[in-house]
Write an enzyme that holds these catalytic residues in place. Structure first.
Site, PDB file in Angstrom:
ATOM      1  CE  LYS A 207      21.271 -39.093  29.185  1.00 42.21           C
ATOM      2  NZ  LYS A 207      20.274 -37.981  29.154  1.00 42.21           N
ATOM      3  NE  ARG A 242      15.190 -42.954  28.208  1.00 44.23           N
ATOM      4  CZ  ARG A 242      16.133 -43.344  27.508  1.00 44.23           C
ATOM      5  NH1 ARG A 242      17.416 -42.942  28.074  1.00 44.23           N
ATOM      6  NH2 ARG A 242      16.450 -44.074  26.239  1.00 44.23           N
TER       7      ARG A 242
END
Ligand code: 9MG
Length: 266
Positions: A207, A242
């Site tokens: 991210k 995840r």
């Protein structure tokens, strides 16, 4: 949980896994590397991304879910905010619904999960993927996330979902600043205390907050930063992680978990 994006504009894998054969091969590889769940998504949630139509999302995800569910080796999760897509996905064999909106976009997801006895991941987010990075930051991110997740869980239960079917997720990167993402990971145990009976999922993989912490590293140079965040998350109480890079994460998690379990209870 291994990420399987079947989108042409997937931000972290460049659409590499968009074709059916490549998607299946990549899922099988993630399973062989240690993924216990495959999360199939047909709509990008990258910052600034547009919604895709129901028809297009179905066209992307259903054949992939049907094939993966037929092999039956790990549970399949559908990453969607649309109840129509979730319904078709559970009919095709998905056992978990992953909702990045925490029921804000389509409360019907809770009904689908309840009827199908599927698991439901309720993630905290602010705004929509299109506008979330433009929102003014909230002052107290811990209170915002805990209150938001409490509302989502209450709505799910009102729609008949068993509490045992719920997983909560603080939504790293969704309408949060870099400092707030770090704070959420550092204080994950506070979220665990607020929801002692619920498993916590977290997604930090590749991210942008990791890129920002690493002097603007692009998505394909965020692996070591991702692993640092994975280890911190496990040490602070996350149950499901995840990720895109399953082998690296699975090995890091095994070691971090052994260290966490060796820690005396305070
Ligand atoms: C789909 N998706 C992208 N990032 C995610 C995250 O952090 N958590 C969950 N549950 N889903 C995500």
């Amino acid at each position: 949980m291994g990420v399987l994006n079947v989108t042409p504009d997937s931000f972290s894998d460049g659409g590499q896994f968009f074709s059916f054969d490549q998607a299946i091969a990549h899922a099988e590889r993630m399973i062989s590397e240690g993924a216990d769940i495959i999360d199939v998504g047909g709509e990008s949630t990258r910052p600034g991304s547009e919604f895709v139509s129901e028809e297009e999302e179905l066209r992307r995800v259903i054949p992939v879910i049907e094939r993966l569910a037929a092999t039956g080796s790990v549970p399949i999760s559908i990453d969607t905010t649309k109840s129509s897509v979730a319904r078709a996905a559970v009919q095709a064999g998905a056992e978990i619904i992953n909702d990045i909106s925490g029921l804000r976009f389509d409360v019907g997801l809770a009904d689908v999960a309840a009827e199908a006895r599927a698991g439901l991941v309720l993630m905290h987010s602010r705004g929509t993927p299109k506008d979330m990075q433009q929102l003014p930051p909230v002052a107290d991110i811990m209170t915002e996330v805990i209150n938001g997740l409490s509302d989502s869980v209450a709505i799910a239960e009102q729609h008949g979902l068993a509490r045992e079917a719920v997983v909560i997720d603080p939504g790293i990167g969704f309408g949060k600043t870099v400092a707030q993402n770090c704070e959420l990971i550092a204080k994950l145990n506070t979220i665990a205390h607020a929801f002692p009976d619920l498993p916590i999922m977290i997604g930090t993989s590749r991210k942008s907050f990791i890129g920002k912490l690493l002097d603007g590293a692009p998505a394909d140079e965020r692996l070591y930063g991702t692993i640092a965040s994975v280890v911190a998350s496990v040490m602070n109480g996350a149950h499901i992680i995840r990720v895109h890079d399953v082998r690296a994460a699975a090995e890091a998690i095994r070691v971090a978990e052994a260290i966490r379990l060796a820690k005396p209870v305070s």
